[in-house]
Design a protein around this motif. Structure first.
Motif, PDB file in Angstrom:
ATOM      1  N   GLU A  44      35.578  28.005  -3.018  1.00 60.12           N
ATOM      2  CA  GLU A  44      35.394  26.699  -2.386  1.00 60.12           C
ATOM      3  C   GLU A  44      36.419  25.689  -2.904  1.00 60.12           C
ATOM      4  O   GLU A  44      37.001  24.919  -2.126  1.00 60.12           O
ATOM      5  CB  GLU A  44      33.977  26.197  -2.643  1.00 60.12           C
ATOM      6  CG  GLU A  44      33.650  24.931  -1.893  1.00 60.12           C
ATOM      7  CD  GLU A  44      32.185  24.545  -2.021  1.00 60.12           C
ATOM      8  OE1 GLU A  44      31.860  23.446  -1.552  1.00 60.12           O
ATOM      9  OE2 GLU A  44      31.390  25.317  -2.580  1.00 60.12           O
ATOM     10  N   LEU A  45      36.654  25.692  -4.206  1.00 60.22           N
ATOM     11  CA  LEU A  45      37.640  24.779  -4.787  1.00 60.22           C
ATOM     12  C   LEU A  45      39.031  25.058  -4.226  1.00 60.22           C
ATOM     13  O   LEU A  45      39.727  24.132  -3.785  1.00 60.22           O
ATOM     14  CB  LEU A  45      37.655  24.912  -6.311  1.00 60.22           C
ATOM     15  CG  LEU A  45      38.751  24.126  -7.032  1.00 60.22           C
ATOM     16  CD1 LEU A  45      38.623  22.629  -6.768  1.00 60.22           C
ATOM     17  CD2 LEU A  45      38.730  24.436  -8.514  1.00 60.22           C
ATOM     18  N   PHE A  46      39.440  26.325  -4.227  1.00 59.71           N
ATOM     19  CA  PHE A  46      40.764  26.661  -3.711  1.00 59.71           C
ATOM     20  C   PHE A  46      40.870  26.343  -2.217  1.00 59.71           C
ATOM     21  O   PHE A  46      41.916  25.902  -1.752  1.00 59.71           O
ATOM     22  CB  PHE A  46      41.111  28.120  -4.003  1.00 59.71           C
ATOM     23  CG  PHE A  46      41.703  28.327  -5.366  1.00 59.71           C
ATOM     24  CD1 PHE A  46      43.072  28.471  -5.530  1.00 59.71           C
ATOM     25  CD2 PHE A  46      40.906  28.357  -6.501  1.00 59.71           C
ATOM     26  CE1 PHE A  46      43.637  28.648  -6.788  1.00 59.71           C
ATOM     27  CE2 PHE A  46      41.448  28.535  -7.760  1.00 59.71           C
ATOM     28  CZ  PHE A  46      42.819  28.674  -7.906  1.00 59.71           C
ATOM     29  N   ASP A  47      39.792  26.536  -1.487  1.00 62.51           N
ATOM     30  CA  ASP A  47      39.796  26.198  -0.066  1.00 62.51           C
ATOM     31  C   ASP A  47      39.934  24.694   0.131  1.00 62.51           C
ATOM     32  O   ASP A  47      40.675  24.234   1.011  1.00 62.51           O
ATOM     33  CB  ASP A  47      38.527  26.726   0.595  1.00 62.51           C
ATOM     34  CG  ASP A  47      38.611  26.706   2.104  1.00 62.51           C
ATOM     35  OD1 ASP A  47      39.641  27.157   2.654  1.00 62.51           O
ATOM     36  OD2 ASP A  47      37.649  26.231   2.743  1.00 62.51           O
ATOM     37  N   LEU A  53      46.373  20.165   0.812  1.00 57.11           N
ATOM     38  CA  LEU A  53      47.795  20.505   0.958  1.00 57.11           C
ATOM     39  C   LEU A  53      48.188  20.568   2.428  1.00 57.11           C
ATOM     40  O   LEU A  53      49.248  20.073   2.818  1.00 57.11           O
ATOM     41  CB  LEU A  53      48.089  21.835   0.270  1.00 57.11           C
ATOM     42  CG  LEU A  53      47.873  21.854  -1.248  1.00 57.11           C
ATOM     43  CD1 LEU A  53      48.017  23.271  -1.771  1.00 57.11           C
ATOM     44  CD2 LEU A  53      48.835  20.907  -1.951  1.00 57.11           C
ATOM     45  N   GLU A  54      47.327  21.156   3.237  1.00 57.73           N
ATOM     46  CA  GLU A  54      47.593  21.261   4.675  1.00 57.73           C
ATOM     47  C   GLU A  54      47.682  19.874   5.311  1.00 57.73           C
ATOM     48  O   GLU A  54      48.588  19.599   6.099  1.00 57.73           O
ATOM     49  CB  GLU A  54      46.490  22.082   5.343  1.00 57.73           C
ATOM     50  CG  GLU A  54      46.707  22.331   6.817  1.00 57.73           C
ATOM     51  CD  GLU A  54      45.623  23.203   7.392  1.00 57.73           C
ATOM     52  OE1 GLU A  54      45.975  24.039   8.241  1.00 57.73           O
ATOM     53  OE2 GLU A  54      44.442  23.065   7.022  1.00 57.73           O
ATOM     54  N   ASP A  63      50.905  28.010   1.221  1.00 57.08           N
ATOM     55  CA  ASP A  63      51.079  29.464   1.215  1.00 57.08           C
ATOM     56  C   ASP A  63      50.693  30.065  -0.126  1.00 57.08           C
ATOM     57  O   ASP A  63      50.056  31.127  -0.186  1.00 57.08           O
ATOM     58  CB  ASP A  63      52.516  29.842   1.569  1.00 57.08           C
ATOM     59  CG  ASP A  63      52.855  29.601   3.022  1.00 57.08           C
ATOM     60  OD1 ASP A  63      51.923  29.455   3.851  1.00 57.08           O
ATOM     61  OD2 ASP A  63      54.060  29.552   3.334  1.00 57.08           O
ATOM     62  N   ALA A  64      51.057  29.400  -1.201  1.00 54.22           N
ATOM     63  CA  ALA A  64      50.721  29.907  -2.530  1.00 54.22           C
ATOM     64  C   ALA A  64      49.202  29.929  -2.728  1.00 54.22           C
ATOM     65  O   ALA A  64      48.653  30.898  -3.263  1.00 54.22           O
ATOM     66  CB  ALA A  64      51.393  29.062  -3.609  1.00 54.22           C
TER      67      ALA A  64
END
Length: 82
Positions: A44-47, A53-54, A63-64
């Motif tokens: 969830e955090l990375f999402d 970023l998007e 992308d990373a």
């Protein structure tokens, strides 16, 4: 663990500025998991970071983060899975 994504952005920005950002992001993910944060919360955090970023058109950084999400969910070479 549910913190505002903005609290995490400085750490992610530092990782994304690293010469090998994918490795640095992996260190964050592994550290969170090792400290007892659930895989679901890490995803969830990375999402959430990906969404920020998007929204800011940071495509290379996006992308990373997407690559790291693939490692966390198993959509990668098994040797790279986290």
């Amino acid at each position: 663990m549910r913190a505002e994504v903005t609290e995490w952005l400085p750490l992610f920005d530092t990782a994304l500025e690293h010469p090998t950002p994918r490795c640095a992001l992996g260190v964050i993910a592994r550290g969170l998991l090792a400290s007892g944060v659930t895989r679901s919360d890490v995803l969830e955090l990375f999402d959430d970071v990906h969404a920020v970023l998007e929204a800011n058109n940071r495509h290379d950084d996006e992308d990373a983060v997407l690559d790291l999400l693939d490692q966390l969910t198993g959509w990668t070479n098994p040797e790279l899975a986290i």
